[in-house]
Design a protein around this motif. Structure first.
Motif, PDB file in Angstrom:
ATOM      1  N   LEU A  67       8.046 -24.317 -18.099  1.00  0.00           N
ATOM      2  CA  LEU A  67       7.528 -25.413 -17.278  1.00  0.00           C
ATOM      3  C   LEU A  67       6.253 -24.993 -16.540  1.00  0.00           C
ATOM      4  O   LEU A  67       5.347 -25.796 -16.336  1.00  0.00           O
ATOM      5  CB  LEU A  67       8.587 -25.871 -16.276  1.00  0.00           C
ATOM      6  N   HIS A  68       6.175 -23.742 -16.167  1.00  0.00           N
ATOM      7  CA  HIS A  68       5.002 -23.235 -15.455  1.00  0.00           C
ATOM      8  C   HIS A  68       3.819 -23.033 -16.401  1.00  0.00           C
ATOM      9  O   HIS A  68       2.679 -23.323 -16.061  1.00  0.00           O
ATOM     10  CB  HIS A  68       5.362 -21.914 -14.773  1.00  0.00           C
ATOM     11  N   GLY A  70       3.350 -24.357 -19.557  1.00  0.00           N
ATOM     12  CA  GLY A  70       2.994 -25.471 -20.437  1.00  0.00           C
ATOM     13  C   GLY A  70       1.593 -26.010 -20.205  1.00  0.00           C
ATOM     14  O   GLY A  70       0.806 -26.172 -21.153  1.00  0.00           O
ATOM     15  N   PRO A  71       1.222 -26.301 -18.958  1.00  0.00           N
ATOM     16  CA  PRO A  71      -0.124 -26.831 -18.705  1.00  0.00           C
ATOM     17  C   PRO A  71      -1.250 -25.837 -18.986  1.00  0.00           C
ATOM     18  O   PRO A  71      -2.405 -26.245 -19.117  1.00  0.00           O
ATOM     19  CB  PRO A  71      -0.088 -27.174 -17.217  1.00  0.00           C
ATOM     20  N   ILE A 100      -0.766 -33.431 -17.630  1.00  0.00           N
ATOM     21  CA  ILE A 100       0.279 -32.485 -18.020  1.00  0.00           C
ATOM     22  C   ILE A 100       0.718 -31.651 -16.823  1.00  0.00           C
ATOM     23  O   ILE A 100       1.905 -31.398 -16.625  1.00  0.00           O
ATOM     24  CB  ILE A 100      -0.228 -31.563 -19.159  1.00  0.00           C
ATOM     25  N   TRP A 101      -0.227 -31.229 -15.992  1.00  0.00           N
ATOM     26  CA  TRP A 101       0.100 -30.411 -14.827  1.00  0.00           C
ATOM     27  C   TRP A 101       1.005 -31.178 -13.873  1.00  0.00           C
ATOM     28  O   TRP A 101       2.003 -30.652 -13.393  1.00  0.00           O
ATOM     29  CB  TRP A 101      -1.186 -29.978 -14.110  1.00  0.00           C
ATOM     30  N   TYR A 103       2.958 -33.705 -14.567  1.00  0.00           N
ATOM     31  CA  TYR A 103       4.265 -33.928 -15.182  1.00  0.00           C
ATOM     32  C   TYR A 103       5.111 -32.655 -15.192  1.00  0.00           C
ATOM     33  O   TYR A 103       6.264 -32.663 -14.756  1.00  0.00           O
ATOM     34  CB  TYR A 103       4.100 -34.474 -16.606  1.00  0.00           C
ATOM     35  N   PHE A 104       4.546 -31.544 -15.667  1.00  0.00           N
ATOM     36  CA  PHE A 104       5.312 -30.300 -15.787  1.00  0.00           C
ATOM     37  C   PHE A 104       5.616 -29.676 -14.428  1.00  0.00           C
ATOM     38  O   PHE A 104       6.747 -29.330 -14.131  1.00  0.00           O
ATOM     39  CB  PHE A 104       4.554 -29.279 -16.645  1.00  0.00           C
ATOM     40  N   ARG A 105       4.572 -29.502 -13.615  1.00  0.00           N
ATOM     41  CA  ARG A 105       4.733 -28.741 -12.369  1.00  0.00           C
ATOM     42  C   ARG A 105       5.346 -29.560 -11.244  1.00  0.00           C
ATOM     43  O   ARG A 105       6.137 -29.037 -10.465  1.00  0.00           O
ATOM     44  CB  ARG A 105       3.389 -28.185 -11.906  1.00  0.00           C
ATOM     45  N   LEU A 108       8.903 -32.186 -13.631  1.00  0.00           N
ATOM     46  CA  LEU A 108       9.964 -31.437 -14.315  1.00  0.00           C
ATOM     47  C   LEU A 108      10.426 -30.217 -13.520  1.00  0.00           C
ATOM     48  O   LEU A 108      11.631 -29.988 -13.366  1.00  0.00           O
ATOM     49  CB  LEU A 108       9.495 -31.000 -15.703  1.00  0.00           C
TER      50      LEU A 108
END
Length: 122
Positions: A67-68, A70-71, A100-101, A103-105, A108
């Protein structure tokens, strides 16, 4: 956890520790443009990785790493396009990075942290 799965998680951790060690060393070189907070980030990340291994939480740590990190794909793409002076492509990659940042950071990772706190051991 099976021995094969444990070995796969171990390889992920070795790769991450190697990457953060390399980044820590290179960010300490004179004249490097890396900001001091990134040096601190890499040191703390390595400490968290070692603590995660010690506490036997490699699966959870691997998910956090995913998760960290991914971006970071979009971060590298943006830097590459910027170096090539591709203005519109850089701008597109940058907006992809922002989406993306977030959404992921923010989504999620926050939901995962919340679920770990509210449902420990699941």
């Amino acid at each position: 956890m099976t021995a094969v799965t444990n070995e796969q998680f171990r390889k992920v951790y070795i790769a991450q520790i190697a990457y953060h060690s390399f980044s820590t060393i290179t960010s300490a070189f004179p004249g490097n443009r890396t900001k001091p907070e990134m040096f601190f980030h890499h040191i703390i990340t390595m400490i968290l990785l070692v603590a995660s291994v010690y506490a036997d939480h490699r699966p959870e740590g691997t998910l956090v790493l995913f998760l960290h990190d991914g971006p970071d794909v979009f971060t590298s793409l943006t830097k590459c396009f910027l170096a090539l002076n591709w203005t519109y492509t850089t701008l597109t990659a940058y907006f992809g990075l922002l989406g993306i940042w977030v959404y992921f950071r923010l989504h999620l990772l926050a939901n995962y942290a919340y679920s770990v706190v509210t449902n420990p051991g699941i």
